[in-house]
Motif scaffolding. Structure first.
Motif, PDB file in Angstrom:
ATOM      1  N   UNK A   1      69.288  79.723 100.242  1.00  0.00           N
ATOM      2  CA  UNK A   1      68.213  79.494  99.279  1.00  0.00           C
ATOM      3  C   UNK A   1      68.342  80.458  98.114  1.00  0.00           C
ATOM      4  N   UNK A   2      67.743  80.040  96.986  1.00  0.00           N
ATOM      5  CA  UNK A   2      67.796  80.809  95.751  1.00  0.00           C
ATOM      6  C   UNK A   2      66.392  81.275  95.394  1.00  0.00           C
ATOM      7  N   UNK A   3      66.265  82.533  94.978  1.00  0.00           N
ATOM      8  CA  UNK A   3      64.974  83.103  94.595  1.00  0.00           C
ATOM      9  C   UNK A   3      65.051  83.612  93.162  1.00  0.00           C
ATOM     10  N   UNK A   4      64.120  83.153  92.320  1.00  0.00           N
ATOM     11  CA  UNK A   4      63.981  83.670  90.961  1.00  0.00           C
ATOM     12  C   UNK A   4      62.744  84.557  90.939  1.00  0.00           C
ATOM     13  N   UNK A   5      62.939  85.834  90.621  1.00  0.00           N
ATOM     14  CA  UNK A   5      61.865  86.824  90.750  1.00  0.00           C
ATOM     15  C   UNK A   5      61.441  87.382  89.397  1.00  0.00           C
TER      16      UNK A   5
ATOM     17  N   UNK B   1      59.234  89.755 101.046  1.00  0.00           N
ATOM     18  CA  UNK B   1      58.418  88.810 101.816  1.00  0.00           C
ATOM     19  C   UNK B   1      58.985  87.398 101.721  1.00  0.00           C
ATOM     20  N   UNK B   2      59.438  86.999 100.515  1.00  0.00           N
ATOM     21  CA  UNK B   2      60.079  85.697 100.360  1.00  0.00           C
ATOM     22  C   UNK B   2      61.326  85.613 101.239  1.00  0.00           C
ATOM     23  N   UNK B   3      62.151  86.643 101.191  1.00  0.00           N
ATOM     24  CA  UNK B   3      63.381  86.659 101.978  1.00  0.00           C
ATOM     25  C   UNK B   3      63.087  86.573 103.473  1.00  0.00           C
ATOM     26  N   UNK B   4      62.084  87.298 103.923  1.00  0.00           N
ATOM     27  CA  UNK B   4      61.727  87.274 105.345  1.00  0.00           C
ATOM     28  C   UNK B   4      61.223  85.896 105.752  1.00  0.00           C
ATOM     29  N   UNK B   5      60.444  85.242 104.886  1.00  0.00           N
ATOM     30  CA  UNK B   5      59.988  83.897 105.187  1.00  0.00           C
ATOM     31  C   UNK B   5      61.133  82.911 105.258  1.00  0.00           C
ATOM     32  N   UNK B   6      62.082  83.051 104.335  1.00  0.00           N
ATOM     33  CA  UNK B   6      63.250  82.172 104.334  1.00  0.00           C
ATOM     34  C   UNK B   6      64.082  82.382 105.597  1.00  0.00           C
ATOM     35  N   UNK B   7      64.228  83.631 105.982  1.00  0.00           N
ATOM     36  CA  UNK B   7      64.994  83.948 107.195  1.00  0.00           C
ATOM     37  C   UNK B   7      64.333  83.343 108.427  1.00  0.00           C
ATOM     38  N   UNK B   8      63.012  83.420 108.480  1.00  0.00           N
ATOM     39  CA  UNK B   8      62.279  82.857 109.608  1.00  0.00           C
ATOM     40  C   UNK B   8      62.466  81.343 109.698  1.00  0.00           C
TER      41      UNK B   8
ATOM     42  N   UNK C   1      65.252  79.871 108.944  1.00  0.00           N
ATOM     43  CA  UNK C   1      66.641  79.589 109.267  1.00  0.00           C
ATOM     44  C   UNK C   1      67.638  79.855 108.160  1.00  0.00           C
ATOM     45  N   UNK C   2      67.222  80.477 107.053  1.00  0.00           N
ATOM     46  CA  UNK C   2      68.162  80.771 105.973  1.00  0.00           C
ATOM     47  C   UNK C   2      69.185  81.804 106.433  1.00  0.00           C
ATOM     48  N   UNK C   3      70.440  81.505 106.199  1.00  0.00           N
ATOM     49  CA  UNK C   3      71.507  82.443 106.536  1.00  0.00           C
ATOM     50  C   UNK C   3      71.837  83.355 105.363  1.00  0.00           C
ATOM     51  N   UNK C   4      71.575  82.861 104.146  1.00  0.00           N
ATOM     52  CA  UNK C   4      71.829  83.663 102.954  1.00  0.00           C
ATOM     53  C   UNK C   4      70.737  83.399 101.927  1.00  0.00           C
ATOM     54  N   UNK C   5      70.290  84.446 101.265  1.00  0.00           N
ATOM     55  CA  UNK C   5      69.307  84.345 100.202  1.00  0.00           C
ATOM     56  C   UNK C   5      69.903  85.005  98.961  1.00  0.00           C
ATOM     57  N   UNK C   6      69.982  84.250  97.882  1.00  0.00           N
ATOM     58  CA  UNK C   6      70.472  84.774  96.608  1.00  0.00           C
ATOM     59  C   UNK C   6      69.267  85.011  95.710  1.00  0.00           C
ATOM     60  N   UNK C   7      69.101  86.238  95.254  1.00  0.00           N
ATOM     61  CA  UNK C   7      67.947  86.618  94.440  1.00  0.00           C
ATOM     62  C   UNK C   7      68.409  86.927  93.025  1.00  0.00           C
TER      63      UNK C   7
ATOM     64  N   UNK D   1      52.779  84.943 101.259  1.00  0.00           N
ATOM     65  CA  UNK D   1      54.089  84.551 100.755  1.00  0.00           C
ATOM     66  C   UNK D   1      55.065  84.347 101.903  1.00  0.00           C
ATOM     67  N   UNK D   2      55.112  85.293 102.804  1.00  0.00           N
ATOM     68  CA  UNK D   2      56.026  85.207 103.952  1.00  0.00           C
ATOM     69  C   UNK D   2      55.748  83.932 104.753  1.00  0.00           C
ATOM     70  N   UNK D   3      54.481  83.696 105.053  1.00  0.00           N
ATOM     71  CA  UNK D   3      54.083  82.517 105.817  1.00  0.00           C
ATOM     72  C   UNK D   3      54.346  81.229 105.039  1.00  0.00           C
ATOM     73  N   UNK D   4      54.025  81.245 103.739  1.00  0.00           N
ATOM     74  CA  UNK D   4      54.185  80.049 102.919  1.00  0.00           C
ATOM     75  C   UNK D   4      55.632  79.625 102.752  1.00  0.00           C
ATOM     76  N   UNK D   5      56.530  80.591 102.556  1.00  0.00           N
ATOM     77  CA  UNK D   5      57.948  80.270 102.415  1.00  0.00           C
ATOM     78  C   UNK D   5      58.493  79.690 103.712  1.00  0.00           C
ATOM     79  N   UNK D   6      58.169  80.316 104.824  1.00  0.00           N
ATOM     80  CA  UNK D   6      58.663  79.832 106.113  1.00  0.00           C
ATOM     81  C   UNK D   6      58.208  78.395 106.370  1.00  0.00           C
TER      82      UNK D   6
END
Length: 266
Positions: free
Chosen positions: A3-7, A41-48, A50-56, A195-200
């Protein structure tokens, strides 16, 4: 899943003043840390989910805001500005499962965030096909150009409402709401939990429909605050005057709009 994150920072919970977004001001240190915490928090939600990689993409001002040592080990971070027309979405490509947005803010010309703007404070409004556009408007269309759905956004109430109107079904977390020069905000801790909950939850659902409606052609109108900026931008190939202090550009491919704005707003 990747997943991709724009911050960004102006929609971070608690923010209320430009000093807090300015790296030359003492207040910036606190809000740099809060921006980083929301990204984590976004990254942790994505990981939860099943994301294997997060590009920020660090997408505020200098592009060098996030405290990189606090990012999880499955994150890749893009800092600085390459000059590519994708701008705040640079690093995105086909193959990403979703684009996520955090710290986002209301568009120029609105009052739902004391820090509302679009790309630069040198313009009063940006319109796309006759509608006032936000940075999310442009970035979600950029993502769609790669076939990537926009699944989640955290930011002020105004940009969350705009995101839901543009991409029905997108998950949002409203971190704050502006009132004049004031902001009524969630506590940062509460915002991070949501955020963590919403992303997951968002990434665990059906992502296939989370695209903005495509158009056959595009017209962008940039309304500058200063007429000299409009005059300079009018020399971009294909640009034309569009009333006082405004310049328009048209294209059938949205990337051509991105490229034009990259130079017209430089």
């Amino acid at each position: 899943m990747k997943v991709f994150v724009s911050a960004d920072i102006e929609g971070t919970a608690g923010i209320a003043h430009w000093d807090e977004a300015n790296r030359s001001h003492a207040d910036y240190r606190e809000f740099r840390a809060l921006m980083t915490a929301e990204v984590v928090a976004v990254c942790e939600g994505a990981r939860a989910a099943g994301a294997e990689e997060v590009v920020v993409k660090d997408a505020h001002d200098s592009g060098r805001n996030l405290i990189v040592d606090l990012l999880p080990d499955y994150v890749r971070i893009i800092r600085g500005w390459s000059g590519h027309p994708d701008g705040m979405m640079f690093g995105l490509a086909g193959g990403f499962a979703a684009a996520l947005y955090v710290g986002y803010h209301s568009k120029a010309g609105t009052e739902t965030n004391p820090l509302a703007h679009t790309t630069t404070t040198r313009i009063s409004r940006l319109l796309l096909n006759g509608e006032v556009a936000s940075e999310f408007t442009m970035n979600a269309r950029c993502a769609a150009g790669y076939g990537v759905p926009s699944a989640f956004l955290a930011g002020d109430a105004g940009i969350c409402a705009d995101a839901r109107a543009m991409v029905p079904g997108i998950a949002t977390v409203e971190t704050l709401e502006g009132a004049g020069r004031a902001a009524n905000s969630l506590s940062p801790a509460r915002a991070r939990a949501l955020i963590r909950e919403g992303v997951a939850k968002a990434l665990s659902g059906d992502l296939t429909e989370l695209m903005p409606q495509a158009a056959e052609s595009y017209e962008a109108v940039v309304e500058f605050c200063n007429p000299s900026d409009a005059y300079r931008a009018s020399w971009y190939p294909g640009a034309r005057a569009h009333g006082p202090r405004a310049v328009a550009i048209s294209a059938t491919d949205f990337f051509d709009i991105q490229r034009a704005l990259r130079f017209m707003l430089a």
